[in-house]
Design a protein around this motif. Structure first.
Motif, PDB file in Angstrom:
ATOM      1  N   TRP A   1     -46.798   8.510  39.681  1.00 35.49           N
ATOM      2  CA  TRP A   1     -45.869   9.036  40.158  1.00 35.49           C
ATOM      3  C   TRP A   1     -46.049  10.625  40.015  1.00 35.49           C
ATOM      4  O   TRP A   1     -46.011  10.985  38.777  1.00 35.49           O
ATOM      5  CB  TRP A   1     -44.403   8.698  39.624  1.00 35.49           C
ATOM      6  CG  TRP A   1     -43.089   9.099  40.403  1.00 35.49           C
ATOM      7  CD1 TRP A   1     -42.604  10.068  40.615  1.00 35.49           C
ATOM      8  CD2 TRP A   1     -42.496   8.026  41.269  1.00 35.49           C
ATOM      9  NE1 TRP A   1     -41.394  10.047  41.434  1.00 35.49           N
ATOM     10  CE2 TRP A   1     -41.421   8.682  41.951  1.00 35.49           C
ATOM     11  CE3 TRP A   1     -42.644   6.706  41.544  1.00 35.49           C
ATOM     12  CZ2 TRP A   1     -40.640   8.028  42.780  1.00 35.49           C
ATOM     13  CZ3 TRP A   1     -41.677   6.222  42.421  1.00 35.49           C
ATOM     14  CH2 TRP A   1     -40.752   6.824  43.066  1.00 35.49           C
ATOM     15  N   ASP A   2     -45.995  11.317  41.027  1.00 38.71           N
ATOM     16  CA  ASP A   2     -46.632  12.774  41.018  1.00 38.71           C
ATOM     17  C   ASP A   2     -45.911  13.489  41.906  1.00 38.71           C
ATOM     18  O   ASP A   2     -45.154  13.070  42.677  1.00 38.71           O
ATOM     19  CB  ASP A   2     -47.899  12.857  40.868  1.00 38.71           C
ATOM     20  CG  ASP A   2     -48.641  12.289  42.395  1.00 38.71           C
ATOM     21  OD1 ASP A   2     -47.864  12.170  43.117  1.00 38.71           O
ATOM     22  OD2 ASP A   2     -49.748  12.121  42.405  1.00 38.71           O
ATOM     23  N   GLY A   3     -45.952  14.750  42.133  1.00 33.86           N
ATOM     24  CA  GLY A   3     -45.625  15.891  42.888  1.00 33.86           C
ATOM     25  C   GLY A   3     -44.166  16.333  42.598  1.00 33.86           C
ATOM     26  O   GLY A   3     -43.671  16.878  43.558  1.00 33.86           O
ATOM     27  N   VAL A   4     -43.596  15.952  41.410  1.00 35.78           N
ATOM     28  CA  VAL A   4     -42.328  16.504  41.036  1.00 35.78           C
ATOM     29  C   VAL A   4     -42.455  17.990  40.882  1.00 35.78           C
ATOM     30  O   VAL A   4     -43.250  18.482  39.994  1.00 35.78           O
ATOM     31  CB  VAL A   4     -41.775  15.933  39.907  1.00 35.78           C
ATOM     32  CG1 VAL A   4     -40.463  16.425  39.610  1.00 35.78           C
ATOM     33  CG2 VAL A   4     -41.580  14.120  40.317  1.00 35.78           C
TER      34      VAL A   4
ATOM     35  N   PRO B   1     -46.412   7.299  29.181  1.00 36.01           N
ATOM     36  CA  PRO B   1     -45.803   8.361  29.161  1.00 36.01           C
ATOM     37  C   PRO B   1     -46.407   9.423  30.008  1.00 36.01           C
ATOM     38  O   PRO B   1     -47.428   9.289  30.569  1.00 36.01           O
ATOM     39  CB  PRO B   1     -46.379   8.900  27.583  1.00 36.01           C
ATOM     40  CG  PRO B   1     -47.771   7.997  27.384  1.00 36.01           C
ATOM     41  CD  PRO B   1     -47.602   6.759  28.257  1.00 36.01           C
ATOM     42  N   ALA B   2     -45.683  10.575  30.216  1.00 35.58           N
ATOM     43  CA  ALA B   2     -45.733  11.585  31.151  1.00 35.58           C
ATOM     44  C   ALA B   2     -47.284  12.268  30.772  1.00 35.58           C
ATOM     45  O   ALA B   2     -47.541  12.384  29.455  1.00 35.58           O
ATOM     46  CB  ALA B   2     -44.638  12.607  31.307  1.00 35.58           C
ATOM     47  N   TYR B   3     -47.787  12.705  31.606  1.00 35.87           N
ATOM     48  CA  TYR B   3     -49.164  13.525  31.391  1.00 35.87           C
ATOM     49  C   TYR B   3     -49.269  14.847  32.489  1.00 35.87           C
ATOM     50  O   TYR B   3     -48.499  14.560  33.528  1.00 35.87           O
ATOM     51  CB  TYR B   3     -50.413  12.654  31.388  1.00 35.87           C
ATOM     52  CG  TYR B   3     -50.355  11.636  32.725  1.00 35.87           C
ATOM     53  CD1 TYR B   3     -50.987  12.402  33.766  1.00 35.87           C
ATOM     54  CD2 TYR B   3     -49.853  10.395  32.699  1.00 35.87           C
ATOM     55  CE1 TYR B   3     -51.288  11.503  34.919  1.00 35.87           C
ATOM     56  CE2 TYR B   3     -50.306   9.637  33.975  1.00 35.87           C
ATOM     57  CZ  TYR B   3     -50.469  10.243  35.010  1.00 35.87           C
ATOM     58  OH  TYR B   3     -50.708   9.385  36.005  1.00 35.87           O
ATOM     59  N   PRO B   4     -50.033  15.572  32.295  1.00 35.09           N
ATOM     60  CA  PRO B   4     -50.008  16.901  33.226  1.00 35.09           C
ATOM     61  C   PRO B   4     -50.493  16.211  34.805  1.00 35.09           C
ATOM     62  O   PRO B   4     -51.404  15.592  34.788  1.00 35.09           O
ATOM     63  CB  PRO B   4     -51.215  17.631  32.829  1.00 35.09           C
ATOM     64  CG  PRO B   4     -51.557  17.292  31.448  1.00 35.09           C
ATOM     65  CD  PRO B   4     -50.847  15.952  31.084  1.00 35.09           C
ATOM     66  N   ASP B   5     -49.599  16.581  35.723  1.00 35.08           N
ATOM     67  CA  ASP B   5     -49.969  16.233  37.075  1.00 35.08           C
ATOM     68  C   ASP B   5     -51.102  16.831  37.650  1.00 35.08           C
ATOM     69  O   ASP B   5     -51.217  18.056  37.825  1.00 35.08           O
ATOM     70  CB  ASP B   5     -48.572  16.628  37.988  1.00 35.08           C
ATOM     71  CG  ASP B   5     -48.698  16.065  39.175  1.00 35.08           C
ATOM     72  OD1 ASP B   5     -49.694  15.496  39.606  1.00 35.08           O
ATOM     73  OD2 ASP B   5     -47.527  16.100  40.147  1.00 35.08           O
TER      74      ASP B   5
ATOM     75  N   SER C   1     -45.550  17.411  35.471  1.00 34.67           N
ATOM     76  CA  SER C   1     -45.933  16.256  34.709  1.00 34.67           C
ATOM     77  C   SER C   1     -46.086  14.986  35.782  1.00 34.67           C
ATOM     78  O   SER C   1     -45.315  15.215  36.860  1.00 34.67           O
ATOM     79  CB  SER C   1     -44.846  16.043  33.866  1.00 34.67           C
ATOM     80  OG  SER C   1     -45.093  16.658  32.738  1.00 34.67           O
ATOM     81  N   ALA C   2     -46.760  14.027  35.792  1.00 36.67           N
ATOM     82  CA  ALA C   2     -46.778  12.845  36.409  1.00 36.67           C
ATOM     83  C   ALA C   2     -46.614  11.714  35.280  1.00 36.67           C
ATOM     84  O   ALA C   2     -46.852  11.941  34.171  1.00 36.67           O
ATOM     85  CB  ALA C   2     -48.068  12.921  37.100  1.00 36.67           C
TER      86      ALA C   2
END
Length: 149
Positions: free
Chosen positions: A26-29, A68-72, A95-96
């Motif tokens: 899940w990315d692009g936020v 967990p979240a990580y750099p997008d 984040s992604a």
């Protein structure tokens, strides 16, 4: 356990795409408040998968946070629609996270139906002007939505 709602345009990633893939990024936020909610998620948290910007917007199913979240990485990719020219590998504010399929609803729960529910009057999704792509859902709201399936 916290509950969430996350929006995706189905031509980019739909609940059925996630069902086929099993797991996806899940990315692009690109909104800081939505990004902060994304970072607050923990593996195992559940979320409603909402189809947005389509002929029938609404909740299409349930998915779970897989890690967990990580750099997008899309922020660094000039070919991505989510590219951010101000971002570098050393300074990536976006984040992604990875998500996994749980359930596709038999039919999309349309936004109009959600707006008609007294139990959902405080849900950010149904408030005018709210365009966040990631938002928290209370346990009571979660149960009210599940009852509509």
């Amino acid at each position: 356990m916290p509950y969430w709602l996350m929006k995706s345009e189905p031509d980019e990633l739909s609940i059925h795409d996630l069902q086929r893939l099993g797991r996806a990024r899940w990315d692009g936020v690109r909104n800081y408040q939505a990004r902060n909610f994304l970072r607050a998620m923990a593996p195992g948290d559940s979320f409603f998968f909402y189809h947005s910007s389509c002929p029938e917007p609404g909740i299409a199913g349930i998915a779970r946070i897989a890690g967990p979240a990580y750099p997008d990485p899309t922020a660094l990719d000039p070919q991505s629609p989510y590219f951010d020219a101000k971002t570098s590998p050393e300074k990536n504010p976006w984040s992604a996270l990875d998500v996994e399929f749980v359930e596709a609803f038999p039919a999309v729960l349309p936004l109009a139906r959600l707006r008609d529910q007294a139990a959902l009057q405080d849900l950010a999704l149904v408030k005018k002007g709210n365009r966040l792509s990631v938002m928290p859902v209370t346990p009571e709201q979660w149960q009210a939505i599940l009852a509509l399936r």
